[in-house]
Scaffold this motif. Sequence first.
Motif, PDB file in Angstrom:
ATOM      1  N   CYS A  44      34.828  42.476  30.191  1.00  0.00           N
ATOM      2  CA  CYS A  44      33.911  42.595  29.061  1.00  0.00           C
ATOM      3  C   CYS A  44      34.199  43.805  28.205  1.00  0.00           C
ATOM      4  CB  CYS A  44      32.460  42.536  29.533  1.00  0.00           C
ATOM      5  SG  CYS A  44      31.672  44.096  29.835  1.00  0.00           S
ATOM      6  N   THR A  46      32.532  46.399  27.789  1.00  0.00           N
ATOM      7  CA  THR A  46      32.292  47.663  28.487  1.00  0.00           C
ATOM      8  C   THR A  46      33.561  48.103  29.230  1.00  0.00           C
ATOM      9  OG1 THR A  46      29.960  47.105  28.737  1.00  0.00           O
ATOM     10  CG2 THR A  46      30.805  48.839  30.171  1.00  0.00           C
ATOM     11  N   HIS A  65      32.817  44.625  36.841  1.00  0.00           N
ATOM     12  CA  HIS A  65      31.403  44.688  37.240  1.00  0.00           C
ATOM     13  C   HIS A  65      30.696  43.347  37.084  1.00  0.00           C
ATOM     14  CE1 HIS A  65      31.608  45.669  32.956  1.00  0.00           C
ATOM     15  NE2 HIS A  65      30.491  44.973  32.870  1.00  0.00           N
ATOM     16  N   GLU A  66      31.428  42.309  36.658  1.00  0.00           N
ATOM     17  CA  GLU A  66      30.798  40.988  36.457  1.00  0.00           C
ATOM     18  C   GLU A  66      31.445  40.018  37.431  1.00  0.00           C
ATOM     19  OE1 GLU A  66      31.340  39.918  32.353  1.00  0.00           O
ATOM     20  OE2 GLU A  66      30.303  41.701  31.623  1.00  0.00           O
ATOM     21  N   GLU A 149      25.947  38.404  35.544  1.00  0.00           N
ATOM     22  CA  GLU A 149      25.645  39.795  35.166  1.00  0.00           C
ATOM     23  C   GLU A 149      25.382  39.936  33.659  1.00  0.00           C
ATOM     24  OE1 GLU A 149      26.053  44.000  34.107  1.00  0.00           O
ATOM     25  OE2 GLU A 149      27.337  42.360  33.446  1.00  0.00           O
TER      26      GLU A 149
HETATM   27 ZN   LIG Z   1      29.964  43.653  31.294  1.00  0.00          ZN
END
Ligand SMILES: [Zn+2]
Length: 334
Positions: A44, A46, A65-66, A149
């Motif tokens: 993503c 981020t 993190h996803e 997420e």
């Molecule tokens: Zn993300």
Amino acid sequence: MESVTHRMSAVVLTGTEQLAFQDRPAPRALPGQSVIKVLACGLCGTDRHIVHGEYPSRPPLILGHEFAGVVHEPSPDGDIPSGTLVSIDPNISCGSCHACTHGSTAFCPRRLALGVDLDGGLAELCIVPDTQMYPVDQQVDPVRLAFAEPLACCLRGTDLAGDLAGARVAVVGGGVMGQLTAQLARLGGASAVTMVTRQAERRRLAVDLGATSACAPGEGHLGAHDVVFECAGASGTLQVSVDLARAGGTVIVLGITPQDHTYPINPYDLVAREIRIQGSFLNPRTQRRAADLVAAGLLQLDPLATRIVTLAQASESLVQAPGPSDIKVIVRPG
Ligand SMILES: [Zn+2]
Ligand SMILES: [Zn+2]
């Protein structure tokens, strides 16, 4: 010599703009923490901000993190058995501070996130606290589950907007957050959902997935929307969002910009039209609902998974700027 099963491949951020595909020791389960075999991990904006040093992180670090996966080695004291498919909430809060005990886990000063502060899901295996794992039905496609997420973050945004039944909604930004938020607004009963984005491809996609109309920024019905979701996180899109809101309307800001970016804003307009601008950060207590929504099949996620890549190809996808037809790149380590 360690056996081959005690090593794993991982995408490691070693410094700003520095990514390495590395062979690492595999993590082992600990009390309260299980080892997950990662089945799918989304990339993503981020992650890209982290790579460019625009979002705080702690290298050396395995990004991602996803993600979703199966329990590979359960914690010795846990109750989620080996082989369970789980959605993972990467944001670990302390549970005991003022923010945590008042339901604001996103503001926990001791919050740490997998893939941001601690090793994450761009690896074959990842160690995850049992408190962050949400079991789902075995039949759920892990690629879809990797959307839980970002979806949980969008749910936070729609929660902050309040009841959307009958609302006229605009969504600014046609990336994954915008496409998910537009679908959530429809599910929430919004009478009209307008996707506002520069890219014609993303406008068409949003309409295919249920938005009632789409237009470019600066077009459409200015001053006519009860709720506007800013999901672009780019310079200028906050003003675009404010312009779309009706008098007394709400702008929910979900888009993440680099930390040092600022927007010019017209305070007179905010006052005279009583515009409420509300930020929405992370996914406090929304991951379970997001995982259940994915499992229920109520959202169209497959058209958003526009590219599936291997772990070895992930670094390249992280450094390239996404094109208009890239909504979400999903990494499948297996
Ligand atoms: Zn993300
Ligand atoms: Zn806390």
